[in-house]
Design a protein around this motif. Sequence first.
Motif, PDB file in Angstrom:
ATOM      1  N   LEU A  60       0.824  -1.195   0.000  1.00  0.00           N
ATOM      2  CA  LEU A  60       0.000   0.000   0.000  1.00  0.00           C
ATOM      3  C   LEU A  60       0.869   1.261   0.000  1.00  0.00           C
ATOM      4  O   LEU A  60       0.540   2.255  -0.648  1.00  0.00           O
ATOM      5  N   GLY A  61       1.978   1.220   0.705  1.00  0.00           N
ATOM      6  CA  GLY A  61       2.890   2.368   0.749  1.00  0.00           C
ATOM      7  C   GLY A  61       3.444   2.717  -0.618  1.00  0.00           C
ATOM      8  O   GLY A  61       3.575   3.897  -0.968  1.00  0.00           O
ATOM      9  N   GLN A  62       3.763   1.688  -1.408  1.00  0.00           N
ATOM     10  CA  GLN A  62       4.275   1.941  -2.763  1.00  0.00           C
ATOM     11  C   GLN A  62       3.201   2.569  -3.647  1.00  0.00           C
ATOM     12  O   GLN A  62       3.471   3.491  -4.414  1.00  0.00           O
ATOM     13  N   VAL A  63       2.001   2.068  -3.550  1.00  0.00           N
ATOM     14  CA  VAL A  63       0.900   2.571  -4.376  1.00  0.00           C
ATOM     15  C   VAL A  63       0.586   4.024  -4.013  1.00  0.00           C
ATOM     16  O   VAL A  63       0.472   4.880  -4.885  1.00  0.00           O
ATOM     17  N   ILE A  64       0.470   4.291  -2.718  1.00  0.00           N
ATOM     18  CA  ILE A  64       0.141   5.649  -2.274  1.00  0.00           C
ATOM     19  C   ILE A  64       1.263   6.617  -2.621  1.00  0.00           C
ATOM     20  O   ILE A  64       1.011   7.724  -3.105  1.00  0.00           O
ATOM     21  N   SER A  65       2.501   6.211  -2.409  1.00  0.00           N
ATOM     22  CA  SER A  65       3.618   7.117  -2.703  1.00  0.00           C
ATOM     23  C   SER A  65       3.702   7.424  -4.195  1.00  0.00           C
ATOM     24  O   SER A  65       3.943   8.567  -4.581  1.00  0.00           O
ATOM     25  N   LEU A  66       3.480   6.437  -5.048  1.00  0.00           N
ATOM     26  CA  LEU A  66       3.513   6.687  -6.488  1.00  0.00           C
ATOM     27  C   LEU A  66       2.374   7.611  -6.905  1.00  0.00           C
ATOM     28  O   LEU A  66       2.580   8.552  -7.673  1.00  0.00           O
ATOM     29  N   ARG A  67       1.195   7.375  -6.392  1.00  0.00           N
ATOM     30  CA  ARG A  67       0.054   8.236  -6.744  1.00  0.00           C
ATOM     31  C   ARG A  67       0.274   9.669  -6.283  1.00  0.00           C
ATOM     32  O   ARG A  67      -0.049  10.621  -6.996  1.00  0.00           O
ATOM     33  N   LEU A  68       0.821   9.840  -5.097  1.00  0.00           N
ATOM     34  CA  LEU A  68       1.124  11.191  -4.615  1.00  0.00           C
ATOM     35  C   LEU A  68       2.192  11.868  -5.470  1.00  0.00           C
ATOM     36  O   LEU A  68       2.103  13.064  -5.758  1.00  0.00           O
ATOM     37  N   LEU A  69       3.190  11.105  -5.879  1.00  0.00           N
ATOM     38  CA  LEU A  69       4.227  11.661  -6.752  1.00  0.00           C
ATOM     39  C   LEU A  69       3.652  12.068  -8.109  1.00  0.00           C
ATOM     40  O   LEU A  69       4.016  13.114  -8.654  1.00  0.00           O
ATOM     41  N   LEU A  70       2.763  11.257  -8.652  1.00  0.00           N
ATOM     42  CA  LEU A  70       2.157  11.581  -9.941  1.00  0.00           C
ATOM     43  C   LEU A  70       1.287  12.834  -9.830  1.00  0.00           C
ATOM     44  O   LEU A  70       1.353  13.729 -10.689  1.00  0.00           O
ATOM     45  N   LEU A  71       0.509  12.912  -8.784  1.00  0.00           N
ATOM     46  CA  LEU A  71      -0.343  14.080  -8.571  1.00  0.00           C
ATOM     47  C   LEU A  71       0.489  15.345  -8.358  1.00  0.00           C
ATOM     48  O   LEU A  71       0.218  16.392  -8.948  1.00  0.00           O
ATOM     49  N   THR A  72       1.533  15.225  -7.543  1.00  0.00           N
ATOM     50  CA  THR A  72       2.400  16.359  -7.265  1.00  0.00           C
ATOM     51  C   THR A  72       3.150  16.815  -8.512  1.00  0.00           C
ATOM     52  O   THR A  72       3.291  18.017  -8.763  1.00  0.00           O
ATOM     53  N   SER A  73       3.622  15.874  -9.310  1.00  0.00           N
ATOM     54  CA  SER A  73       4.363  16.255 -10.521  1.00  0.00           C
ATOM     55  C   SER A  73       3.450  16.926 -11.538  1.00  0.00           C
ATOM     56  O   SER A  73       3.860  17.875 -12.212  1.00  0.00           O
ATOM     57  N   ALA A  74       2.203  16.479 -11.654  1.00  0.00           N
ATOM     58  CA  ALA A  74       1.256  17.127 -12.570  1.00  0.00           C
ATOM     59  C   ALA A  74       0.965  18.551 -12.083  1.00  0.00           C
ATOM     60  O   ALA A  74       0.965  19.499 -12.879  1.00  0.00           O
ATOM     61  N   PHE A  75       0.743  18.705 -10.781  1.00  0.00           N
ATOM     62  CA  PHE A  75       0.506  20.052 -10.257  1.00  0.00           C
ATOM     63  C   PHE A  75       1.725  20.941 -10.469  1.00  0.00           C
ATOM     64  O   PHE A  75       1.590  22.101 -10.859  1.00  0.00           O
ATOM     65  N   ALA A  76       2.916  20.411 -10.215  1.00  0.00           N
ATOM     66  CA  ALA A  76       4.136  21.210 -10.393  1.00  0.00           C
ATOM     67  C   ALA A  76       4.278  21.691 -11.838  1.00  0.00           C
ATOM     68  O   ALA A  76       4.670  22.841 -12.088  1.00  0.00           O
ATOM     69  N   PHE A  77       3.953  20.828 -12.794  1.00  0.00           N
ATOM     70  CA  PHE A  77       4.010  21.210 -14.209  1.00  0.00           C
ATOM     71  C   PHE A  77       3.092  22.403 -14.481  1.00  0.00           C
ATOM     72  O   PHE A  77       3.514  23.428 -15.019  1.00  0.00           O
ATOM     73  N   PHE A  78       1.823  22.267 -14.105  1.00  0.00           N
ATOM     74  CA  PHE A  78       0.861  23.333 -14.386  1.00  0.00           C
ATOM     75  C   PHE A  78       1.173  24.595 -13.588  1.00  0.00           C
ATOM     76  O   PHE A  78       1.140  25.705 -14.133  1.00  0.00           O
ATOM     77  N   ALA A  79       1.470  24.454 -12.312  1.00  0.00           N
ATOM     78  CA  ALA A  79       1.730  25.623 -11.475  1.00  0.00           C
ATOM     79  C   ALA A  79       2.949  26.399 -11.978  1.00  0.00           C
ATOM     80  O   ALA A  79       2.921  27.634 -12.022  1.00  0.00           O
ATOM     81  N   PHE A  80       3.999  25.702 -12.374  1.00  0.00           N
ATOM     82  CA  PHE A  80       5.199  26.379 -12.861  1.00  0.00           C
ATOM     83  C   PHE A  80       4.862  27.276 -14.044  1.00  0.00           C
ATOM     84  O   PHE A  80       5.221  28.456 -14.076  1.00  0.00           O
ATOM     85  N   PHE A  81       4.168  26.736 -15.017  1.00  0.00           N
ATOM     86  CA  PHE A  81       3.868  27.509 -16.220  1.00  0.00           C
ATOM     87  C   PHE A  81       2.797  28.573 -15.978  1.00  0.00           C
ATOM     88  O   PHE A  81       2.902  29.691 -16.490  1.00  0.00           O
ATOM     89  N   TRP A  82       1.772  28.253 -15.209  1.00  0.00           N
ATOM     90  CA  TRP A  82       0.708  29.229 -14.966  1.00  0.00           C
ATOM     91  C   TRP A  82       1.213  30.422 -14.169  1.00  0.00           C
ATOM     92  O   TRP A  82       0.890  31.562 -14.491  1.00  0.00           O
ATOM     93  N   VAL A  83       2.004  30.191 -13.129  1.00  0.00           N
ATOM     94  CA  VAL A  83       2.491  31.282 -12.291  1.00  0.00           C
ATOM     95  C   VAL A  83       3.567  32.082 -13.026  1.00  0.00           C
ATOM     96  O   VAL A  83       3.609  33.304 -12.948  1.00  0.00           O
ATOM     97  N   ARG A  84       4.407  31.403 -13.764  1.00  0.00           N
ATOM     98  CA  ARG A  84       5.535  32.042 -14.445  1.00  0.00           C
ATOM     99  C   ARG A  84       5.088  32.950 -15.581  1.00  0.00           C
ATOM    100  O   ARG A  84       5.498  34.091 -15.668  1.00  0.00           O
ATOM    101  N   GLY A  85       4.270  32.446 -16.487  1.00  0.00           N
ATOM    102  CA  GLY A  85       3.902  33.251 -17.641  1.00  0.00           C
ATOM    103  C   GLY A  85       2.465  33.117 -18.071  1.00  0.00           C
ATOM    104  O   GLY A  85       2.058  33.684 -19.087  1.00  0.00           O
ATOM    105  N   GLY A  86       1.668  32.354 -17.330  1.00  0.00           N
ATOM    106  CA  GLY A  86       0.269  32.213 -17.656  1.00  0.00           C
ATOM    107  C   GLY A  86      -0.047  31.193 -18.729  1.00  0.00           C
ATOM    108  O   GLY A  86      -1.209  31.021 -19.091  1.00  0.00           O
ATOM    109  N   MET A  87       0.984  30.502 -19.260  1.00  0.00           N
ATOM    110  CA  MET A  87       0.754  29.575 -20.363  1.00  0.00           C
ATOM    111  C   MET A  87       1.574  28.303 -20.204  1.00  0.00           C
ATOM    112  O   MET A  87       2.779  28.366 -20.008  1.00  0.00           O
TER     113      MET A  87
END
Length: 160
Positions: A60-87
């Motif tokens: 369960l720890g592996q599954v939860i950690s991978l899902r959290l990493l995937l969610l966090t990496s997707a948010f980091a992608f969008f947040a970086f571009f949206w905050v930086r230049g809006g696109m």
Amino acid sequence: MQRRFGNLDDTWPAGLGRRLGAMLYDSFLVAAIWLLVTTLHLVVVRLVLGLPAEQVGAGLGQVISLRLLLLTSAFAFFAFFWVRGGMTLGMQAWRLRVQTLDGRSITLAQSLVRFLVGGLSLAAFGLGYLWILFDAERRSWSDIASGTRVVVLPRPQRRR
């Protein structure tokens, strides 16, 4: 620090078609990021933790950690571009920009709200994005919840 965008009079609210096009482009980029994150997670589980191949993904720890990493990496992608230049890269291809109602770049908190409500919009069979078709200002649930809007940028003028 928020930056103020120029040429606000030359923009107009983005419709559903352009947004879906940008989402498709960005989904390919997020999928590539997820492949990299999953590979790194697998390397850590196998080489650092020393688990045999048959036990990878079993806990369960592996599954939860991978899902959290995937969610966090997707948010980091969008947040970086949206905050930086809006696109994001997909938004650049479709000439879209997310901005505050007064024409500034969005904050990290606004990008988190956009990301979370965007996920809920998709989970509700896309109703949050179909809302654009019924809203007079072409706003999605993400736009309404975060106090932002997505606009179409004019074509760049060619130099002669």
